[in-house]
Design an enzyme around this catalytic site. Structure first.
Site, short mmCIF file in Angstrom:
data_model
loop_
_atom_site.label_atom_id
_atom_site.label_comp_id
_atom_site.label_asym_id
_atom_site.label_seq_id
_atom_site.Cartn_x
_atom_site.Cartn_y
_atom_site.Cartn_z
N TYR B 171 0.83 -1.20 0.00
CA TYR B 171 0.00 0.00 0.00
C TYR B 171 0.87 1.25 0.00
CZ TYR B 171 -4.22 -2.68 1.22
OH TYR B 171 -5.28 -3.54 1.22
N LYS B 203 -1.12 -8.37 -2.78
CA LYS B 203 -2.39 -7.70 -2.63
C LYS B 203 -2.18 -6.21 -2.78
CE LYS B 203 -5.96 -6.14 0.18
NZ LYS B 203 -6.13 -5.28 1.35
#
Lengths: 305, 305, 305, 305, 305
Positions: B171, B203
């Site tokens: 992220y 992810k």
């Protein structure tokens, strides 16, 4: 010692823990006058470190003696006694086997500004001193919060592997407003983080009706969550402790009048909390007065008052 | 369990990994309704840590119970369940062997400003709790990014040596504009760094058409790269994951309406992504509604809707 | 494989190293079309980490696939292939034994401002992946330079004890002017520090005629040192590498036209440098064009062009 | 739990032990119907290992279930339950906190001729299973006696550092005549060696009037030592246990009629021994009969029968 | 994968084990055609080590290929495949995730007279190879029995801490008569010792009606224990495995005709045993014949034949 059905149900919630940690939890939950009820009252005496001895023991000078606190917890029929290394060392032999002890592994003091604590004990200390659990404080919201959580991670893992229980004091501070430190949403958050970090017993402050985070406020309003009364707020904290799968106790906070202490206990009980962790409000009173108040406190948790 | 040709082809891409890590990848890829298709849907429940319990579970209070999420993932036929230590500990015994679990080894919270996370679990925890994988978040762009990568390096190396799989949440934040955090080039960059760090499953967030870095913009223009539609952008992220040699799943982000969630899934599927990691959009809905949405989501990945 | 006299002479310079490290140096120096000549060309592919996948692989999208680079290095008859963990993991099995690999153990990225790198691999990784060497970047002049050198010290010591070779990228930055980063005196200084830190193979940028430090300038003038032409400057760097007792290779820098790349190679050769480490200028070109350029490059080092 | 004066006096004899070991001794000495009296009755179930399951549990087949023994010890109000790893593992969770357990760390079997035992558990096992003590057998007189003592030394040192109690079974065999194994002088010798090895609780067989060693015989005669009656002989063993500074319990030996068992208990009590460790004579009887006998046994130690 | 009630009941008996070991037990108990029934059939291929390849694989030479056995276990729908290091290494990648494997950690061979085995693998090997369990043989009655038990203790403790299951082959030999090795009392004894050593799954030979130890004979006679039929004898072994709290499987022994193999399976089923571990009787037959026999075997455990 026949473990009661109530206590067995509580232990069953700690489903991935080894029997050693469960046995130490059972010792705390079966001890004293509340033994077997699933309720507990812990005497913590770390205020000497946190606020200095004068503020802590000056009001009732017999409390300078470490044995005083072991004896108080024992005579009042409490569930456990929690203190930093030196306090435990000074009485662990005299009171060996008499009452479960919780070795507080970190401590802060008022001379240091940093919102952090020093690690002052080890799992090895807890074992050699015959403690049932380790205790550890985290300050969610402080700049050192992640470091404190990482210290807790390592100590909790070791304690659990060696069959001890883990008690976490979760006190938000740092990034929060003064009111925010005891806000409803923040107390729930602090309790939840302790649960996520693997605490067996969680200790937080009683929440006020204040809500710190706008997003939480929105949820409370949308869901029409009842946070008006103290019992309802306690119930919200219990929910945050894995929907009651973890034992949660509430601190009495600053010394106050007896009626307030007892009213809070009734609210904890009625909201489904597991009990109180009450220090200054006991050992700063004369012994007889403290014992009398603790007697009432225990009776409240027994549903008698 | 006959491993399908599709899954065997995916496993073959992890060519330097030992059979233990591949077996755990296979467990995830063969689990649930998408088992064997090479697609996967993971239920992550770390929002209690990240955003607090009120925001996370208040909208659907039965979700306060850790067992709720194990059961939801199981009943919806999902591929794996990811959560921090306490959540896994609270259900690992009851659901032993029922569904692959991913132990999230670090966690952030909204009370702390630092763009960092606390390491709250270990590879040893993952093994004793029977997890198939560890999960770890990095924040490329934050001041702590290099430290987080080094923590990941050590944990991933240990996990791989012991036959676990490694899932990396990548992220970007810190040095980036708000739009930049989900920019096309930055999502691809974040995914690529996770791959370079040795992630088995990556992810990232779904990329927008915004491009943060002028140099990347120039390349896209020179190459006439199609980044107009979401499927095309997903395809660019897949390329950044070693040209599809690593499994990549996309997060649903903030809670939103069902149609948006499902449209995104179609785009992930059409762009060649491997699946979704979807938390808030499931457990914050009533259970029946969540199951219905997950049913459609799974059907989309099965190519039926 | 008969080790040539030239290579044996080079190996003899590493006189305190164990035979394992020398054998791995020999593998690099005997590999490919330059095998046995004492010259080498290394293909490094860490730009995905350093600049992101879009800038790195967007111009030639087949390069998103890690296998592409192994194959390119092999087909071009190069000496070794260097890359970070994930890139090596993704091809180490398919190309086991085919070409010496250098595991780049630290990496930077453009999202992070700090003039530092994250350690993203270990000597253990290099061994399990069959690498001939570890690679490590230091930034002399940055605030983190001493930390990076200390990280290198530990990793190099471990690598050498386990029979691996050590390649050091020495890139001055931080306290320097932009021109200073490639100044004659600074390049020599950077190369010398790498040698002092125990590097087997040193990688620096090609020096310009600019001189950063007044004290160095004074010496050059007093000694009437020739630093006018690139070959002369290369010779000065070679001198800084223990008077040619350490292998030194030069980076091609940003993508540029073919003629410039080849001219630089001639200068390196004529100045007594050992070769080139050339990444972007190869894999960002179409494969056939890259192979053609590398063919010429190799021929230059063979003295044919 | 108020520790009685009697138990506090016993604990005071373990003057160099840490509070953890004392707390665990206190748990055993405060448990059950004899809690606080300084007397104790331990249920040992290692006969399955020692003599095989058929001889051990065949006579009362419900005793094949490990839970049977935990429950028997609990229902009879005994002081502790001792067994090898598997037996403790099979009930430690169900009975966590209910009764102190002693993990027997070594075991022999009748299929092996060697007068030795296999170490089959660890201090770490005792901690994770929540045991109060480790148990260990030595065979003074066997060829392996020194090895066994050295194993005990290491395990006892670790157990004591971690706050556990140490129970030593001291059974002479090997160099002795059959009568010698239970001779007055030899039993006293075996008990004394256990005390010297640091045992907190010593377990020996009841001595006969036979004297094995001529030198001992001479002393008894010169000193006119009374060893005629069983109480007098028990008193001699107590003397050998640091003049009563160590807890000593006596084994019931082979299954026998109830009257004999109870007569022996009276002799142990009258001679100043601390209690019985009684296995086969309980669990090989039907449960009701066993409970009745144990009731009488406890009453004897309470001075009621 | 929904774990059946039957399997959950079995797992609950392993009450002090961590969820990791239970998850691996669940994987074995939920695998193949018997998945969920509480019954299991394991294919062991350690005969190559034990008896040499010619005797083992000569009769059906395709069985020389390690992949043959993985495929056989898979095609027959068996519960797990057990083999020594090399056999597992040779197929672990191809069959990653397809079938639970048991890494046999020690092995004997016919060239060595000593009644012992060499430890030939580690817990680390089991983890990197993705095994669900370790396997270990003890020889109760041999001169090395105590050493073997101590090896098992250390390996089992490590395996359990890391979430693996532990399978113990308990084969009496050494001090026993040839008939004694499979005597009723001795098989029960061997099984019981494995349980006491902490085995999750116990493997013994089928007992004959012969009784080796006079003391056991006396008990059988006094108690009128039925040991006449094979089912009754199996039931006695099940009792010795903590009254059915541990999974016990029986070996087929030397190659024999199909009818005998199947009759034995019926007896195991009717006596309450958990299943068969059958090697030579399968892989020494032609594949189609083996598959047919295994089909019947599985049907027997399913209660269909």
């Amino acid at each position: 010692m026949k473990i009661t059905t109530r206590v067995r149900k509580i232990l069953a919630n700690y489903e991935s823990d080894n029997p050693g940690s469960k046995a130490n939890l059972a010792r705390i939950l079966m001890q004293g006058r509340l033994g077997g009820t699933g309720k507990l009252v812990i005497l913590p005496v770390d205020q000497g470190f946190e606020h200095g001895p004068v503020r802590s023991f000056g009001p009732n000078p017999v409390a300078y003696d470490p044995h005083y606190h072991f004896q108080l917890a024992l005579d009042a029929g409490l569930s456990a006694y929690a203190a930093p290394l030196g306090m435990i060392e000074a009485g662990a032999d005299s009171f060996a086997g008499a009452i479960p002890t919780i070795l507080k592994l970190n401590s802060a003091n008022t001379l240091t500004a940093a919102k952090n604590q020093a690690v002052t004990g080890s799992v090895g200390d807890a074992l050699r001193l015959g403690c049932a659990a380790i205790g550890f404080t985290i300050y969610p919201g402080s700049d050192q919060a992640y470091d404190m959580m990482e210290e807790l991670r390592a100590l909790a893992a070791e304690a659990k592997a060696k069959g001890l229980a883990v008690v976490v004091w979760s006190y938000p501070r740092g990034s929060l407003s003064k009111d925010g430190e005891t806000a409803m949403d923040i107390c729930a958050y602090a309790a939840h983080m302790a649960a996520l970090l693997g605490a067996h017993i969680i200790k937080v402050k009683l929440p006020t009706a204040f809500v710190e985070q706008p997003e939480a406020k929105k949820v409370y309003e949308q869901q029409k969550t009842d946070i008006a009364g103290l019992p309802a707020r306690v119930a919200q904290v219990v929910k945050a402790c894995f929907d009651g799968r973890r034992v949660v106790v509430f601190s009495g906070g600053a010394a106050k009048d007896t009626a307030s202490v007892l009213d809070e206990a009734r609210a904890i009980r009625d909201g489904g909390g597991n009990g109180s962790i009450i220090g200054r409000n006991t050992f700063q009173r004369p012994r007889e007065e403290a014992l009398k108040m603790l007697d009432t406190l225990v009776n409240i948790y027994l549903g008698k008052q």
